[in-house]
Design an enzyme around this catalytic site. Structure first.
Site, PDB file in Angstrom:
ATOM      1  N   LEU A 102       0.840  -1.192   0.000  1.00  0.00           N
ATOM      2  CA  LEU A 102       0.000   0.000   0.000  1.00  0.00           C
ATOM      3  C   LEU A 102       0.875   1.242   0.000  1.00  0.00           C
ATOM      4  O   LEU A 102       1.993   1.236   0.522  1.00  0.00           O
ATOM      5  CB  LEU A 102      -0.902   0.035   1.247  1.00  0.00           C
ATOM      6  CG  LEU A 102      -1.932  -1.088   1.427  1.00  0.00           C
ATOM      7  CD1 LEU A 102      -2.672  -0.901   2.745  1.00  0.00           C
ATOM      8  CD2 LEU A 102      -2.902  -1.129   0.263  1.00  0.00           C
ATOM      9  N   ASP A 103       0.351   2.344  -0.564  1.00  0.00           N
ATOM     10  CA  ASP A 103       1.032   3.625  -0.473  1.00  0.00           C
ATOM     11  C   ASP A 103       1.155   4.044   0.991  1.00  0.00           C
ATOM     12  O   ASP A 103       0.358   3.625   1.841  1.00  0.00           O
ATOM     13  CB  ASP A 103       0.262   4.710  -1.232  1.00  0.00           C
ATOM     14  CG  ASP A 103       0.226   4.481  -2.731  1.00  0.00           C
ATOM     15  OD1 ASP A 103       1.102   3.746  -3.235  1.00  0.00           O
ATOM     16  OD2 ASP A 103      -0.669   5.038  -3.394  1.00  0.00           O
ATOM     17  N   ARG A 104       2.098   4.918   1.268  1.00  0.00           N
ATOM     18  CA  ARG A 104       2.348   5.362   2.645  1.00  0.00           C
ATOM     19  C   ARG A 104       1.084   5.882   3.325  1.00  0.00           C
ATOM     20  O   ARG A 104       0.792   5.541   4.480  1.00  0.00           O
ATOM     21  CB  ARG A 104       3.422   6.451   2.664  1.00  0.00           C
ATOM     22  CG  ARG A 104       3.789   6.939   4.072  1.00  0.00           C
ATOM     23  CD  ARG A 104       4.686   8.158   4.014  1.00  0.00           C
ATOM     24  NE  ARG A 104       3.977   9.286   3.402  1.00  0.00           N
ATOM     25  CZ  ARG A 104       4.544  10.458   3.108  1.00  0.00           C
ATOM     26  NH1 ARG A 104       5.835  10.629   3.319  1.00  0.00           N
ATOM     27  NH2 ARG A 104       3.825  11.421   2.575  1.00  0.00           N
ATOM     28  N   ARG A 163      -6.073   6.152  -7.349  1.00  0.00           N
ATOM     29  CA  ARG A 163      -5.937   7.611  -7.249  1.00  0.00           C
ATOM     30  C   ARG A 163      -5.921   8.258  -8.633  1.00  0.00           C
ATOM     31  O   ARG A 163      -6.595   9.262  -8.885  1.00  0.00           O
ATOM     32  CB  ARG A 163      -4.668   7.941  -6.472  1.00  0.00           C
ATOM     33  CG  ARG A 163      -4.663   7.378  -5.054  1.00  0.00           C
ATOM     34  CD  ARG A 163      -3.286   7.367  -4.428  1.00  0.00           C
ATOM     35  NE  ARG A 163      -2.787   8.733  -4.238  1.00  0.00           N
ATOM     36  CZ  ARG A 163      -1.543   9.006  -3.857  1.00  0.00           C
ATOM     37  NH1 ARG A 163      -0.672   8.013  -3.664  1.00  0.00           N
ATOM     38  NH2 ARG A 163      -1.166  10.256  -3.681  1.00  0.00           N
TER      39      ARG A 163
END
Length: 290
Positions: free
Chosen positions: A132-134, A231
């Site tokens: 996952l992204d930060r 996104r």
């Protein structure tokens, strides 16, 4: 580690049989380079050895020692589920998953390594399956050894491992259910992804769960796994995620992208039982509904 099977078909080599058990060609190479062994009826054999019905096949996979360049972190780790092969954790927003130039000491991988050391595990190299992204929160699946990693990479390829997300996007989406099918590539002048004819195929399916005057809550299923796919896709249709500064999202209600990996399911490659996990919205996203 030892993994055991009983042979029930005739005419296969040991390598062919193990390939059916999820041992990839790359995995075979790793085993050969680390002095692993294949045993048939407790006798070491070559991969090309033919098997007979009733043979007991054992694969010995050497342990993976710790990488000294990956420090141990003992910061909190929210474990959702753990067995000898896999670890499911809940990642908070703001925590990077793997070490990098900006953070090498306290990422999710550092924390998982700290947990494995504390549990006196012999395999000390966490394998991240669902990254996952930060600033995305939610469920992350990790393999605790390289064979489990091989199993899950095959499930990713076969699309039998399923991840679902909840996202708050700006504005009102008109369709209750739709597919965003648009190729993505990295922008020439930034870290963001853009829709472009020369990009890689990308498909994002969504279902509207709730609408308000200013945003829409959607459940999202990825059919491909491109960087920043959710996104970038919602930005491309004029509905960037709330809080997503990189893609032009409104930051008045939340200051990170409002994206949460809430659902994970897969068939366990050892027990063949279906595993399902869900994680509720974190407080900062739940607050948007109050």
């Amino acid at each position: 580690m030892e993994f055991k099977w009983q042979v029930e078909t005739i005419g296969q080599s040991a390598k062919q049989f193990l390939a059916q058990q999820g041992v990839s060609h790359r995995m075979f190479s790793q085993i050969n380079h680390s002095n692993g062994q294949i045993l048939v009826n407790n006798v070491a054999v070559a991969p090309a050895t033919k098997l007979a019905v009733g043979d007991a096949l054992t694969l010995i996979v050497p342990a993976e020692p710790a990488d000294p360049n990956v420090p141990v972190s003992h910061e909190p780790l929210a474990i959702v589920s753990e067995d000898p092969n896999f670890l499911v954790v809940s990642k908070p927003a703001g925590l990077t998953v793997v070490p990098g130039p900006s953070n090498r000491t306290d990422t999710l991988v550092n924390r998982v390594k700290g947990h494995l050391v504390a549990e006196q595990e012999v395999n000390l190299v966490p394998h991240v399956i669902t990254r996952l992204d930060r600033d995305t929160s939610g469920l992350v699946l990790l393999a605790k050894h390289r064979l489990a990693n091989s199993w899950m990479n095959q499930e990713l390829s076969d699309h039998t491992l399923v991840k679902r997300y909840l996202a708050f996007v700006g504005g009102r989406l008109d369709q209750d259910h739709a597919m965003i099918d648009a190729p993505l590539r990295r922008a020439d002048d930034g870290f963001n992804q853009i829709v472009a004819d020369d990009g890689k195929p990308a498909q994002t399916e969504y279902w509207v769960k709730q609408r308000t005057a200013s945003f829409t809550l959607v459940e999202v299923l990825l059919h491909t796994g491109r960087t920043h796919q959710i996104r970038a896709h919602f930005e491309s249709i004029g509905h960037p995620l709330l809080g997503d500064a990189l893609y032009g999202g409104d930051q008045q209600l939340i200051t990170r992208q409002a994206l949460h990996a809430f659902h994970l399911d897969y068939p366990d490659p050892v027990t063949h039982q279906h595993q399902t996990f869900e994680q509720p919205l974190p407080d900062d996203m739940q607050h948007l509904l109050s």
